[in-house]
Design an enzyme around this catalytic site. Structure first.
Site, PDB file in Angstrom:
ATOM      1  N   HIS A 182       0.835  -1.195   0.000  1.00 17.83           N
ATOM      2  CA  HIS A 182       0.000   0.000   0.000  1.00 17.83           C
ATOM      3  C   HIS A 182       0.881   1.259   0.000  1.00 17.83           C
ATOM      4  CE1 HIS A 182      -3.381   2.586   0.824  1.00 17.83           C
ATOM      5  NE2 HIS A 182      -2.668   3.145   1.791  1.00 17.83           N
ATOM      6  N   ASP A 212      11.578   5.844   9.099  1.00 19.59           N
ATOM      7  CA  ASP A 212      11.370   5.448  10.489  1.00 19.59           C
ATOM      8  C   ASP A 212      10.645   6.591  11.189  1.00 19.59           C
ATOM      9  OD1 ASP A 212      12.016   3.151  12.279  1.00 19.59           O
ATOM     10  OD2 ASP A 212      12.744   4.763  13.554  1.00 19.59           O
ATOM     11  N   PHE A 252      -3.785   3.734  12.855  1.00 19.01           N
ATOM     12  CA  PHE A 252      -3.082   2.700  13.627  1.00 19.01           C
ATOM     13  C   PHE A 252      -2.245   3.375  14.709  1.00 19.01           C
ATOM     14  CE2 PHE A 252       1.349   3.128  12.184  1.00 19.01           C
ATOM     15  CZ  PHE A 252       1.172   4.011  11.137  1.00 19.01           C
ATOM     16  N   GLY A 253      -1.543   2.553  15.471  1.00 18.18           N
ATOM     17  CA  GLY A 253      -0.616   3.073  16.485  1.00 18.18           C
ATOM     18  C   GLY A 253      -1.290   4.014  17.472  1.00 18.18           C
ATOM     19  N   ASP A 283      -2.790   6.827  16.906  1.00 20.41           N
ATOM     20  CA  ASP A 283      -3.765   7.730  16.287  1.00 20.41           C
ATOM     21  C   ASP A 283      -4.945   8.113  17.198  1.00 20.41           C
ATOM     22  OD1 ASP A 283      -2.342   8.079  13.988  1.00 20.41           O
ATOM     23  OD2 ASP A 283      -3.517   6.696  12.766  1.00 20.41           O
ATOM     24  N   LYS A 323      -5.674  12.531   6.718  1.00 23.31           N
ATOM     25  CA  LYS A 323      -4.446  12.225   7.469  1.00 23.31           C
ATOM     26  C   LYS A 323      -3.240  12.256   6.525  1.00 23.31           C
ATOM     27  CE  LYS A 323      -1.897   8.786  10.092  1.00 23.31           C
ATOM     28  NZ  LYS A 323      -1.765   7.437  10.631  1.00 23.31           N
ATOM     29  N   HIS A 347       3.135  13.385   9.191  1.00 21.70           N
ATOM     30  CA  HIS A 347       4.597  13.399   9.270  1.00 21.70           C
ATOM     31  C   HIS A 347       5.225  12.647   8.091  1.00 21.70           C
ATOM     32  CE1 HIS A 347       2.247  10.635  11.620  1.00 21.70           C
ATOM     33  NE2 HIS A 347       3.139   9.683  11.413  1.00 21.70           N
TER      34      HIS A 347
END
Ligand code: IMP
Length: 192
Positions: A11, A68, A148-149, A151, A171, A176
């Site tokens: 994706h 990262d 995810f994470g 959010d 988003k 970032h």
């Protein structure tokens, strides 16, 4: 120009291919025959991003880039930062990570935080890093089901909703990762 993105997330590869246009052909790790899990055991986001790109460049001799990301919380001196994925332990569970974050922030007044992505590009002509930042605040009121994470607990500057309440398109406009990517794309186009 052919360029490897050090990921197997198809994706992500498609999304960036669309941004780059036809003069660049993007390949995933799978496409270049890299089956191993890339190490990311450095103690900075820059270090991890460089480590992954360097590994691919050294072992597969292809121009490549790696990303990262970490969540940096002001009242926690920048934690969880480079340890964002495994903040609450090796199970790398988003729910556990958010719970620990909120526990560590209990009683803190300053809830400022930011997501920071570093992309490292390595080609024959050198190594370049591109940073993307999304400022915001942490909310104790966990909201939203998208993304995810972290959010559900992150409210971007200028918004009322958490990242998990925003449409993915929205988003992707402000994130970032998108901001670091825009810098990478601009650089690649200028140095084509
Ligand atoms: P990675 O470097 O993209 O794998 O990100 C490391 C960790 O940072 C993830 O496992 C998430 O916990 C967190 N993270 C990165 N990007 C996001 C995001 O867009 N939203 C929420 N959490 C994120």
């Amino acid at each position: 120009m052919t360029l490897c993105f050090a990921t197997n997330n198809t994706h992500k590869v498609k999304e960036i291919q669309a941004l780059l246009g036809n003069s660049f052909k993007l390949q995933s790790l799978n496409d270049i025959g890299c089956r191993e899990e890339l190490a990311e055991d450095q103690d900075t986001i820059e270090g991890n991003s460089l480590q992954k790109a360097q590994y691919v460049f050294d072992h597969f001799k292809v121009a490549c880039f790696a990303d990262d990301t970490g969540l940096e919380v002001a009242a926690l001196n920048g934690a969880p930062g480079v340890y964002s994925a495994r903040y609450a332990g090796v199970q790398r569970n988003a729910e556990d990570n958010m719970q620990l974050l909120l526990k560590n922030l209990k009683g803190k007044r300053n809830l400022n935080a930011r997501f920071r992505t570093v992309i490292t590009l390595i080609t024959q002509s050198g190594t370049h890093q591109f940073e993307g930042i999304l400022n915001g605040t942490i909310t104790f009121d966990k909201r939203g089901t998208r993304g995810f994470g972290y959010d559900p607990v992150f409210v971007p500057e200028g918004y009322q909703q958490t990242l998990a309440e925003l449409d993915l398109d929205e988003k992707n406009k402000i994130s970032h990762r998108a901001r670091a990517l825009q810098k990478l794309v601009l650089f690649l186009k200028q140095h084509e």
